[in-house]
Write an enzyme that holds these catalytic residues in place. Structure first.
Site, PDB file in Angstrom:
ATOM      1  N   TYR A 150     -25.795   5.826 -22.891  1.00 27.19           N
ATOM      2  CA  TYR A 150     -24.654   5.249 -22.161  1.00 27.19           C
ATOM      3  C   TYR A 150     -25.130   4.357 -21.015  1.00 27.19           C
ATOM      4  O   TYR A 150     -24.723   3.200 -20.908  1.00 27.19           O
ATOM      5  CB  TYR A 150     -23.775   6.378 -21.623  1.00 27.19           C
ATOM      6  N   VAL A 193     -13.197  16.508 -13.631  1.00 28.19           N
ATOM      7  CA  VAL A 193     -11.803  16.718 -13.250  1.00 28.19           C
ATOM      8  C   VAL A 193     -11.043  17.434 -14.357  1.00 28.19           C
ATOM      9  O   VAL A 193     -10.346  18.425 -14.112  1.00 28.19           O
ATOM     10  CB  VAL A 193     -11.125  15.380 -12.892  1.00 28.19           C
ATOM     11  N   ARG A 288     -22.836   9.823  -5.539  1.00 23.53           N
ATOM     12  CA  ARG A 288     -22.190   8.674  -6.174  1.00 23.53           C
ATOM     13  C   ARG A 288     -21.027   8.239  -5.278  1.00 23.53           C
ATOM     14  O   ARG A 288     -20.060   8.976  -5.100  1.00 23.53           O
ATOM     15  CB  ARG A 288     -21.696   9.061  -7.566  1.00 23.53           C
TER      16      ARG A 288
END
Length: 323
Positions: A150, A193, A288
Site C-alpha cells: 500500500y 475507529v 501521525r
C-alpha cells in the site's frame, strides 16, 4: 461534446467505497453527472444503492487495473483497498491497483485532456521521523514490509502523476489523506475507529496494539470530501497553466492517542468493554499528524470543523445496525 450542456461529467473510481460514495453523493447534490466505477472488492452496492435510480448517476463494475474507455470531464482516482486487513489480503493486487490503476486513469485523462485527482495517503510518510508531517517530507517507509504494498504503491502512483504532469502537461491534483472515519466504513475493515466502535457496541474487549500511546489525527468524512472538491475545483493559473497540483495534506491536525480514542468510544457507547493490549504490528507508525498549512493557503482556508466526539456519535449511530 462532453460539455455541450455545461454540466460536468465526473468519473469516480472506487466510487462504491467509503470515501467514494460520500464523494458521489456530494457531486450529485451539486448537479454533476457521476460515473461510478468499482470492482466491489472492498466497495459495496449498499453504499450506492440510494443513487441507482438517480438520472445523473451511472454505475460500471470494472477493475481499474484494466483500461477504461469513457468520456468524462474530471476523474477522481480513489480505487484501492485502504485498510491493512484488505490491502494485505492480496498485496500483489493492491500494488497493481495503485500502479496499473494510476497508469490507466492517467492515460484516460491524457486522452480526454481532463483534470485528474489522486487520492494518496499519509502512509507515504511511513513511520515519520518529523512531526507534524508536511508535504516537503519524503518519508520513512520500509519498502519490503507487510504494509509496503500500500505505502509504496501509493508513492509510485504519486510519481506517475507528477511525471504525467511534467511530461504531458496533465492537470493533476494529488491529496494525501490522513485517517478519516464516518458512516459507510466497512464494519470489519480492521481500521481503528471501526474496530473500537464494533467491539464497544458488542460489549467485547477493546483491542489496543502497543501501549496505546501512539497517536493519530482523525478527520470526519464530510470535512475530507469538502477538501477534495475544493482542491479539484482549484482554478488554473492566469496564464492558462494548470492550477496547484499538490501534494496537499488533507486531515485533522488535532492529535489523539489510541488510548484516548478507545476511552472516548467506550464513554459514547456506554459500553462495559475493557481495554486489552497486544503487540504492535510491524511498521505501525507511532505518530501521525498533518501539517495543513498548504490546504489553508490554496483551498480557501480549508480546515476540518467536525470534532472527534461529534463525528464519533454520527459514526456510532451508523454502526449500531451491524452490532
Amino acid at each position: 461534446m462532453r460539455n455541450y450542456n455545461r454540466r460536468k461529467r465526473v468519473l469516480v473510481s472506487g466510487g462504491a467505497g467509503f470515501l467514494g460514495s460520500h464523494l458521489v453523493e456530494r457531486l450529485l447534490d451539486r448537479g454533476d453527472e457521476v460515473l461510478c466505477v468499482d470492482n466491489l472488492f472492498t466497495g459495496s452496492k449498499r453504499n450506492i444503492e440510494r443513487f441507482l435510480a438517480h438520472p445523473r448517476f451511472e454505475f460500471v463494475r470494472h477493475d481499474v487495473t484494466f483500461p477504461l474507455y469513457v468520456e468524462v470531464d474530471q476523474i477522481y482516482n480513489l480505487a484501492c483497498p485502504a485498510s491493512p486487513v484488505h490491502y494485505q489480503h492480496d498485496p500483489v493486487q493492491t500494488t497493481k491497483t495503485s500502479v496499473h490503476g494510476a497508469i490507466n486513469m492517467l492515460g484516460l485523462a491524457k486522452r480526454l485532456n481532463a483534470r485528474i485527482f489522486q487520492a494518496s495517503t499519509s502512509e507515504v510518510y511511513g513511520d515519520p521521523a518529523i512531526h507534524p508531517q508536511s508535504e516537503s517530507y519524503w518519508g520513512n517507509v520500509n519498502p519490503i514490509g507487510i504494509r509496503s504494498c500500500y505505502d509504496e504503491g501509493k508513492r509510485c502512483a504519486e510519481t506517475l502523476f507528477f511525471d504525467y504532469h511534467r511530461q504531458h502537461k496533465l492537470d493533476i491534483r494529488v491529496a494525501r489523506i490522513f485517517n478519516t472515519y464516518g458512516p459507510r466504513m466497512h464494519p470489519n475493515d480492521g481500521r481503528v475507529v471501526s474496530n473500537f466502535i464494533m467491539q464497544a457496541l458488542r460489549g467485547e474487549d477493546i483491542t489496543i496494539y502497543g501501549d496505546g500511546s501512539q497517536t493519530r489525527s482523525f478527520c470526519y468524512v464530510d470535512d475530507l470530501i469538502d477538501g477534495f472538491i475544493r482542491f479539484m475545483d482549484l482554478s488554473a493559473g492566469a496564464d492558462g497553466s494548470p492550477g496547484f497540483p499538490g501534494p496537499i495534506n488533507l486531515g485533522n491536525p488535532v492529535e489523539f492517542t489510541i488510548r484516548q480514542l478507545a476511552e472516548m468510544v467506550i464513554r459514547l457507547t456506554a459500553s462495559p468493554s475493557k481495554m486489552i493490549f497486544k503487540p504492535l504490528p510491524a511498521d505501525d507508525p507511532m505518530q501521525r499528524k498533518p501539517d495543513i498549512t498548504l490546504a489553508k493557503k490554496y483551498l480557501n482556508d480549508w480546515a476540518p470543523s467536525v470534532s472527534l466526539e461529534e463525528g464519533l456519535n454520527k459514526t456510532i449511530r451508523y454502526f449500531e445496525e451491524f452490532a
